[in-house]
Design an enzyme around this catalytic site. Structure first.
Site, PDB file in Angstrom:
ATOM      1  NE  ARG A 270      -3.593  -2.214   2.762  1.00  0.00           N
ATOM      2  CZ  ARG A 270      -4.753  -2.447   2.166  1.00  0.00           C
ATOM      3  NH1 ARG A 270      -5.227  -1.560   1.294  1.00  0.00           N
ATOM      4  NH2 ARG A 270      -5.448  -3.535   2.426  1.00  0.00           N
ATOM      5  CB  THR A 324     -12.178  -3.650  -5.038  1.00  0.00           C
ATOM      6  OG1 THR A 324     -12.994  -3.631  -3.872  1.00  0.00           O
ATOM      7  CG2 THR A 324     -13.050  -3.513  -6.276  1.00  0.00           C
ATOM      8  CG  ASP A 326     -14.388  -4.676   0.208  1.00  0.00           C
ATOM      9  OD1 ASP A 326     -14.219  -5.852   0.599  1.00  0.00           O
ATOM     10  OD2 ASP A 326     -13.915  -3.687   0.800  1.00  0.00           O
ATOM     11  CG  MET A 370     -12.962  -8.901   3.393  1.00  0.00           C
ATOM     12  SD  MET A 370     -13.233 -10.647   3.662  1.00  0.00           S
ATOM     13  CE  MET A 370     -13.589 -11.208   2.020  1.00  0.00           C
ATOM     14  N   GLY A 371     -16.033  -5.708   3.536  1.00  0.00           N
ATOM     15  CA  GLY A 371     -17.004  -4.720   3.074  1.00  0.00           C
ATOM     16  C   GLY A 371     -16.778  -3.410   3.785  1.00  0.00           C
ATOM     17  CD  GLU A 426     -13.522  -4.766   6.028  1.00  0.00           C
ATOM     18  OE1 GLU A 426     -12.620  -4.786   6.890  1.00  0.00           O
ATOM     19  OE2 GLU A 426     -13.312  -4.922   4.813  1.00  0.00           O
ATOM     20  CE1 TYR A 478      -5.985  -9.084   6.418  1.00  0.00           C
ATOM     21  CE2 TYR A 478      -6.978  -9.569   8.551  1.00  0.00           C
ATOM     22  CZ  TYR A 478      -6.472  -8.657   7.637  1.00  0.00           C
ATOM     23  OH  TYR A 478      -6.452  -7.323   7.953  1.00  0.00           O
ATOM     24  CG  MET A 479      -8.624 -17.973   7.202  1.00  0.00           C
ATOM     25  SD  MET A 479      -9.664 -18.957   8.305  1.00  0.00           S
ATOM     26  CE  MET A 479      -9.768 -20.485   7.393  1.00  0.00           C
TER      27      MET A 479
END
Length: 574
Positions: A270, A324, A326, A370-371, A426, A478-479
């Protein structure tokens, strides 16, 4: 009366019967009068809408088309200016359909007079020929193979091969729409493929399919076009300037089998963007193609690089591949890795369900997905599972108590069936937990832990009512990010990679490749990121489906986009 009733012994004509008969005849005459009056009124206004649907031609929709089929006639004054054009349009429609569907429509069709598209506006993709001369090479499949091994493409795209954006129409819709340039190989190449040296970089967090993109780009450049070399820039944008992150040469052997691995073989990172340093790296390594795989922030940075290249008159094509997990980049049907994420989330939801069912009495399982800005993964995972009782997303307010409160609702669910499953995106809960001022290296704001807060609140709520409860919290984020792409995403990644190379070889720059209306298109990066990250429409059909499946109280309200910067997505990803 005697004439109407010849059997007076069995049927007696009465004044009531005659009165009824007269009333019936009068009603019939009245209806006929109304119809004639309407037809006269319609003609006097010059209406273009035929009263009896003259476009409904049964013969037109059968396997065999009859040239002289009878249809209801248009009024004489309309025939001259409309009849012939309508027939021509019908013939074109029929001929075009028969090319791929030789048995015809098999049903009737009706011309919709209140719908049309008069103007199509293209989102133009910048082209390097505006600043530099083209190499003048012609494109054939397999340029790397030479001679007899080459072959013509089945279809070469032109400047006006487009995909319409607004495909959903209704009566009264504005007769205008935008369109995207259709992705694919072009006849003329801006670059000499044998002299192309390319680089690819992956930025941001991990996502299923990154290795597929790397492999697809490398194979298309080297195996299809015969490019000179492909470099993999390590560790995101930092790899352009950090001496510890030397670039990796990507060969056909090097990328063999990497699509079966999760993550990215060149690493990701990043931040660390510096346009001038990156351009210096590209010059030193004689790079003429740069492929940037990342989210909206990564794409905005890539656009700055294009501006710097223009200033310094560097002939380089920059292409973005939207990444992405997401699914929150605007204008696209979906981003790669999203399908895999939804599928992988099912394991976590099943585990939460087992925990909830087995921890008696009153078990509740919470799954965090995620989101950050948008709840697409959470809502599609909930719809896919069919076992979720409550889904919380950033676009819909979280109401703890009251008539539509999630805590009394969960209590009712547990009382009814003994357990409950909750899915939490999230980014949900900032409306009640507040926004953090802390950001990471990529500029992403730290998010509140709604899942952990909800776990504590559930325990408090049940304790106040002297009811035992066991709450299990699962975070598989993360999985999910690190798994390989599934079959659907693998194919999607291949198409993205191939079409990215087709676009840059043709000389397009500052564009991204993605799927719109189930077709691969080229979108200007400026247009792609202008309203990203997008949100799910809380008043749309996707959220409506979630509420219908979970049975949860609906606390959604229309989003106020006046003066805002984010798009609202009105379509589902599937």
């Amino acid at each position: 009366a005697d004439r109407l009733c010849p059997f007076p012994a069995k049927m007696v004509a009465s004044t009531e019967f005659l009165s009824g008969l007269r009333a019936g005849l009068g009603l019939t005459a009245g209806v006929a009068g109304i119809l004639l009056a309407y037809e006269y009124w319609r003609k006097s206004r010059g209406s273009k809408a035929p009263f009896l649907y003259p476009t409904m031609d049964p013969s037109f929709l059968q396997g065999d088309h009859h040239e002289e089929a009878e249809v209801a006639e248009l009024p004489e004054e309309e025939t001259k200016d409309q009849g012939s054009s309508w027939k021509v349009a019908r013939e074109k429609l029929h001929a075009g359909f028969l090319r791929k569907h030789p048995q015809g429509f098999g049903c009737d069709v009706v011309l919709l007079h209140d719908m049309s598209i008069d103007n199509v506006f293209l989102l133009p993709v910048p082209h390097l020929s505006e600043y530099f001369a083209d190499a003048g090479s012609n494109n054939r499949m397999g340029l790397s193979r030479g001679g007899d091994m080459q072959q013509d493409y089945n279809k070469l795209m032109g400047k006006q091969d487009v995909i319409i954006h607004d495909i959903v129409r209704k009566a009264g819709s504005d007769p205008v729409t935008t369109a995207y340039l259709r992705a694919g190989p072009r006849k003329n190449l801006h670059f000499d493929p044998s002299k192309v040296r390319a680089a690819i970089v992956t930025c941001g967090g991990l996502c299923p399919g990154l290795n597929n993109i790397i492999q697809g780009v490398t194979r298309t450049l080297l195996g299809l076009y015969g490019a000179e070399a492909v470099l993999g820039v390590r560790g995101g944008y930092a790899g352009f300037s950090d001496p510890k992150l030397a670039p990796m040469e990507l060969t056909l052997d090097e990328v063999e089998g990497i699509q079966l691995q999760g993550g990215t073989i060149i690493g990701s990172g990043r931040g660390s963007f510096d346009a001038k340093q990156i351009l210096e790296f590209l010059r030193q390594h004689r790079i003429s193609h740069l492929y940037v795989c990342g989210g909206d922030g990564t794409h905005r940075a890539a656009n700055k690089l294009v501006d710097e290249a223009k200033k310094q008159r560097v002939n380089i094509a920059v292409c973005g591949v939207p990444k992405t997990i997401d699914n929150d980049i605007d204008l696209l049907d979906r981003s790669f890795g999203f399908n895999t994420a939804v599928a992988e989330a099912q394991d976590a939801i099943r585990c939460a369900m087992v925990e909830a069912q087995c921890n008696k009495p009153n078990g509740i399982g919470i799954v965090k997905l995620m989101g950050r800005h948008s709840g697409f993964i959470a809502v599609h995972a909930a719809l896919c599972s069919g076992e979720v009782d409550l889904c919380l997303v950033p676009e819909v307010p979280v109401v703890p108590d009251g008539e539509k409160g999630i805590l009394p609702y969960l209590e009712k669910v547990v009382d009814r069936k003994g357990n409950a499953v909750v899915v939490v995106a999230e980014g949900a809960g900032e409306d009640i937990l507040g926004k953090s001022a802390t950001v990471d290296a990529g500029g992403n704001r730290k998010l509140p832990e709604l899942g952990m807060w909800l776990k504590d609140e559930i325990n408090k709520h049940f304790e106040k009512r002297s009811k035992p409860v066991t709450v299990k919290y699962i975070d598989p984020s993360y999985m999910i990010r690190s798994v390989p792409a599934n079959a659907g995403d693998a194919i999607y990644c291949l198409l993205l990679a191939q079409n990215a190379v087709h676009g840059t070889m043709a000389g397009y720059t500052s564009f991204s490749v993605g799927m719109a209306n189930n077709r691969l298109v080229y979108i200007p990066i400026n247009s792609l990121v202008k309203n990203s990250p997008r949100m799910m429409d809380p008043m749309g059909r996707t959220w409506e489906r979630v509420v219908s499946v979970t049975g949860q109280p609906n606390t959604a309200r229309a989003l106020d986009t006046a003066g805002g910067t984010r798009a609202i997505n009105t379509r589902t990803a599937f």
